[in-house]
Design an enzyme around this catalytic site. Structure first.
Site, mmCIF file in Angstrom:
data_model
loop_
_atom_site.group_PDB
_atom_site.id
_atom_site.type_symbol
_atom_site.label_atom_id
_atom_site.label_comp_id
_atom_site.label_asym_id
_atom_site.label_seq_id
_atom_site.Cartn_x
_atom_site.Cartn_y
_atom_site.Cartn_z
ATOM 1 N N ASP A 75 -25.392 7.005 165.638
ATOM 2 C CA ASP A 75 -26.390 6.885 166.851
ATOM 3 C C ASP A 75 -25.757 5.812 168.013
ATOM 4 O O ASP A 75 -25.259 4.548 167.573
ATOM 5 C CB ASP A 75 -27.671 6.378 166.238
ATOM 6 C CG ASP A 75 -28.706 6.346 167.165
ATOM 7 O OD1 ASP A 75 -29.143 7.486 167.595
ATOM 8 O OD2 ASP A 75 -29.301 5.404 167.400
ATOM 9 N N GLU B 32 -11.076 5.369 152.310
ATOM 10 C CA GLU B 32 -11.261 4.899 151.000
ATOM 11 C C GLU B 32 -11.848 6.103 149.815
ATOM 12 O O GLU B 32 -11.637 5.585 148.732
ATOM 13 C CB GLU B 32 -12.339 3.565 150.736
ATOM 14 C CG GLU B 32 -11.882 2.380 151.306
ATOM 15 C CD GLU B 32 -12.989 1.213 151.445
ATOM 16 O OE1 GLU B 32 -14.060 1.640 150.987
ATOM 17 O OE2 GLU B 32 -12.571 0.487 152.052
HETATM 18 C C1 NOJ Z 1 -30.452 8.455 170.039
HETATM 19 C C2 NOJ Z 1 -31.146 9.351 168.967
HETATM 20 O O1 NOJ Z 1 -30.944 10.557 169.368
HETATM 21 C C3 NOJ Z 1 -32.587 8.998 169.740
HETATM 22 O O2 NOJ Z 1 -33.520 9.918 169.040
HETATM 23 C C4 NOJ Z 1 -32.857 7.670 169.468
HETATM 24 O O3 NOJ Z 1 -34.332 7.459 170.236
HETATM 25 C C5 NOJ Z 1 -32.055 6.778 170.357
HETATM 26 N N1 NOJ Z 1 -30.625 7.030 169.807
HETATM 27 C C6 NOJ Z 1 -32.258 5.116 169.844
HETATM 28 O O4 NOJ Z 1 -31.720 5.063 168.617
#
Ligand code: NOJ
Length: 559
Positions: free
Chosen positions: A215, A265
């Site tokens: 993310d 790993e």
């Molecule tokens: C990207 C994620 O796909 C989204 O849903 C989220 O709100 C933001 N990152 C923050 O984590």
């Protein structure tokens, strides 16, 4: 292409390059299937639906966060990275789900959220308790405010969800949250943060996870947050070329080089895909074999259903993935954007991106008369078939296999997305693509679960339910099933040869083994090029006579 990963075969005979041409199906767990009847989708629900996934024919599932969370941002506010949210299940449920997927031959990818924890994470609680200047606070980005008593935020930065990006705590300091207030940003200059995430990667890898979706991968490394900070206006002017204080800094890549060592790993090495919203030319390093290995290409999310735009995007992304030694990724929908059936059913607006037009439409309450559902559905099917024929991985989002449209009719009182609360009147948020899936034509929450759905499902969900589409030969669900089955037989490697179609509105390309994709982006039927007329049709996104391809239709041929 040979990479360090495919120089060895695993003792289990698993192809370590499985991810290069994989179809990955994204599950947003709380909206998938609620087996324990608490109103929220759960891991047991996913396990129960593994036969459905197997029949659909996906190679892997990616689970959006299922970790303990107060759901301030649908689970992307993580309280504990090495556990399961009790609302969603237990670690035992996770193990059962992982084993069931494995038995079905489906790989498992989980989401890692390294830019921020939740404000309920034990580190953040400790940071608040320990006070200014403490090692506990150094795991986050705390600083003094401006003004005589520090009563003004350190800068006027605006969060991605709207509203200020700084929040003041009781003792007067401020912390940075690029997303919601409940999502304090971590300080990746602190070695403890590095160690803890490596522990998390090993924790899930040891539990049999095959890969990770990272993310906000371009946000972790922050610049010096202790000097004079630029204003929001100045921030917007700084190019993301490696030195922006927040986004896509060069040193972020050091993190992923460390992580690659952890992935390697394991045998086969664990895979990863970066969610990195960066300028296209800055994408390859994230996808390099000594970093995450793959990066999302989101270019089609904002593109119109237009031959020229699609062709340019494909050509550019194949070039970029060759540059990084990765394979490309193709995405039409996910949990953050308006579903593509809806985007393609709305009128195009000059100089505006497809996704922006759709967001405006939602903000205006989603006037039904502006959405041509049938056109959107036809184009969505054609676009999906088009991306499935390309070299690289296709990432599908739950419900798109049913042809689901965005749910526009969610009353404000029932919305959950922080975007809606933090930007009133500007953005209604992403709830419309996160409504629990319809499994049956009728019954409590269309078969999602016995305690109802946590976001309201419209009546039109009945005709899009798995049960309804199962029975219908030409349904979108059955199209996806046949397309995925044929793709598995036909997919080759990174090859693609464009064919001349004699029309600006028709794109055709051939793969090494003679598999041809022809897509008519226009509105008028066109005759197939003469040299393809004798080819065997394999799958078509809509009805056609075998000679003339109607508008908004894709056909696969085998020459
Ligand atoms: C990207 C994620 O796909 C989204 O849903 C989220 O709100 C933001 N990152 C923050 O984590």
């Amino acid at each position: 292409m040979t990479t360090p990963q495919n120089q060895h075969q695993t003792p289990l005979g698993i192809d370590p390059d499985w991810w290069r041409q994989a179809v990955v199906y994204q599950i947003y767990p709380r909206s998938y299937a609620d087996r324990d009847g608490n109103g929220i989708g759960d891991l047991k629900g996913i396990t129960h639906r593994v036969p459905y996934l197997k029949e659909l024919g996906v190679d892997a599932v990616w689970l959006s966060p299922f970790y303990p969370s107060q759901l301030a941002d649908g689970g992307y506010d993580v309280d504990d990275y090495r556990d399961v949210d009790p609302k969603i299940g237990t670690l035992d449920d996770f193990d059962e789900m992982a084993a069931t997927l494995k038995d079905a031959g489906i790989k498992l990818i989980v989401d890692i959220v390294p830019n921020h924890t939740s404000n309920q994470h034990e580190w953040f609680k400790a940071a608040l308790a320990a006070g200014p200047g403490s090692p506990e606070r150094d795991r986050y980005i705390f600083r003094e405010g401006k003004g005589e008593n520090g009563e003004e935020p350190p800068s006027d930065w605006v969060s991605i969800f709207g509203g200020p990006a700084w929040e003041r705590v009781e003792d007067g300091q401020w912390y940075l949250h690029i997303f919601a207030t409940e999502q304090p940003d971590l300080n990746w200059r602190n070695p403890e943060v590095h160690e803890d995430f490596k522990k998390t990667l090993r924790f899930w890898s040891d539990r049999g996870v095959d890969g990770f979706r990272i993310d906000v991968a371009h946000g972790n490394a922050k610049g010096d947050m202790w000097g004079d900070l630029p204003s929001e206006a100045e921030l917007a002017e700084i190019p993301q070329e490696g030195q922006h204080p927040i986004w896509d800094r060069d040193e972020v890549h050091e993190i992923y080089k460390e992580w690659r060592k952890v992935f390697n790993e394991y045998n086969p090495p664990r895979t990863a895909v970066a969610e990195a919203w960066v300028q296209t030319h800055r994408r390859p390093p994230y996808a390099a074999p000594d970093e995450l290995g793959q990066a999302f290409n989101f270019d089609l999310l904002s593109a119109r259903f237009d031959a020229g735009e699609f062709r340019d995007i494909v050509a550019e992304n194949l070039r970029l993935s060759a540059e990084s030694g990765s394979s490309s990724t193709w995405v039409l929908s996910n949990h953050d954007v308006v579903r593509h059936a809806t985007r393609y059913g709305l009128p195009t607006v000059a100089d505006r991106k497809n996704e922006e037009v759709a967001r405006d439409w939602l903000l205006r309450g989603g006037p039904a008369e502006e959405l041509d559902r049938a056109l959107g559905a036809a184009r969505a099917r054609a676009a999906t078939l088009f991306i499935l024929a390309l070299p690289g991985s296709a990432y599908l989002y739950q419900g798109e296999e049913l042809g689901l449209h965005e749910v526009a009719e969610i009353p404000d009182a029932e919305r959950q997305d922080p975007t809606f609360f933090r930007s009133p009147g500007v953005n209604v948020g992403r709830d419309g693509c996160r409504v629990p899936l319809p499994w049956t034509r009728s019954g409590e929450s269309f078969g999602f679960g016995e305690a109802g759905a946590h976001l309201p499902q419209p009546q039109w969900f009945a005709e899009y339910s798995v049960e309804a589409e199962d029975d219908e030969t030409d349904s979108t669900l059955n199209l996806y099933r046949s397309a995925l089955a044929r793709r598995r037989e036909l997919q080759t490697g990174e090859d693609l040869e464009w064919l001349d179609t004699g029309s600006d509105e028709v794109l055709a390309f051939r793969r090494l083994n003679g598999w041809v994709n022809v897509t008519n982006f226009g509105t008028v039927a066109v005759a197939l090029p003469a040299d393809l007329a004798a080819a065997e049709p394999v799958v078509a996104s809509g009805a056609w006579d075998g000679k003339n391809l109607p508008g908004s239709t894709t056909v696969w041929l085998q020459v």
